[in-house]
Design an enzyme around this catalytic site. Structure first.
Site: not given
Ligand code: PGA
Length: 271
Positions: A9, A105, A107, A229
């Site tokens: 992503n 997601h 976000e 992460s």
């Molecule tokens: P990250 O994001 O690997 O930077 O923690 C994961 C995601 O939001 O899909």
């Protein structure tokens, strides 16, 4: 055996190099990866998908068509067409050769939360988008996870169960056979603090069992990936868990070598 999926992503990041250079780089590394997987006796094949900002979809289509890599969008509209400024419909997405779409997601959920929508209403929106995606033959990757506050309050399973029940109520359990679920604890996204492999396994197995109550065969074939992460350093241990079928990778997906290493971890962690 479920084929692992690694999804990258890109979020709203414009790469340091041009998007074209990054896409070509992704392609070159995927070819090297394929060779590496063939040479490693304990490795098995995986699926790879990337999710660039939608303005780069045409480039993705030009560069990745005919390759092993799939591509998709980071969101889809809950409607077919009409006065929905800024939205993109499932059929438009399909028109760019996409196979996958991310839905729900955290976000994006946060954007809606500023409108103070109830979580249950958000799950209903996710379910509408889900229906549009599967009607167009797209594979939805449906994201769900708890905030740090909910984690501390022990609400993880409640939050996940609520969404799964809404999805099943809308489309029936069998539709999940053409779906990927992504467990993404909000507190682990972009923080550098991933869930422990044991915690990821516990939640993934809860998700599978919840689906199995409706349809055991679908639950068995359902891919459930982990996001939050994931890095080359922790990928193997997380992917080695029996109910973890790959990962949704944010930050590390923009670093092509890291992304490729994470893909290789999935290839050697099949179970
Ligand atoms: P990250 O994001 O690997 O930077 O923690 C994961 C995601 O939001 O899909």
């Amino acid at each position: 055996m479920r084929k692992p999926l690694i999804a990258g992503n890109w979020k709203m990041n414009s790469p340091d190099e041009s998007s074209k250079v990054l896409l070509v780089n992704v392609l070159v590394h995927a070819q090297l990866l394929e060779k590496r997987i063939l040479e490693e006796k304990d490795a098995s094949d995986i699926d790879i998908a990337i999710f660039p900002p939608s303005v780069y979809l045409k480039e993705a289509q030009e560069i990745l068509t005919g390759s092993k890599i799939h591509w998709g969008t980071q969101n889809v509209s809950a409607y077919d067409e009409g006065p929905y400024t800024g939205e993109i419909s499932a059929s438009m997405i399909r028109g760019f050769g996409c196979d996958y779409v991310l839905i729900g997601h955290s976000e994006r959920r946060c954007l809606y939360e500023t409108l103070e929508l109830d979580q249950y209403v958000l799950d209903q929106i996710v379910a509408k988008k889900y229906a549009k995606a599967i009607n167009q033959g797209l594979t939805p990757i449906i994201c769900i996870g708890e905030t740090a506050e909910d984690y501390a309050a022990g609400k993880t399973e409640e939050i996940i169960a609520r969404l799964l029940d809404v999805l099943i109520e809308h489309q029936g359990p069998q539709a999940l056979a053409q779906t990927v679920l992504a467990y993404e604890p909000v507190w682990a996204i972009g923080t550098g603090q991933s869930a422990t492999p044991e915690w990821a396994q516990k939640v993934h197995s809860f998700m599978r069992e919840r689906v199995a109550k409706h349809d055991a065969a679908t639950a068995e074939s359902l891919r459930i990936i982990y996001g939050g992460s994931v890095k080359p350093e922790n990928a193997r241990e997380i992917f080695a868990q029996p109910d973890v079928d790959g990962g949704l990778i944010g930050g590390a997906s923009l670093e092509v070598e890291e992304f490729s290493e994470i893909c290789f971890s999935a290839a050697v962690s099949t179970h």
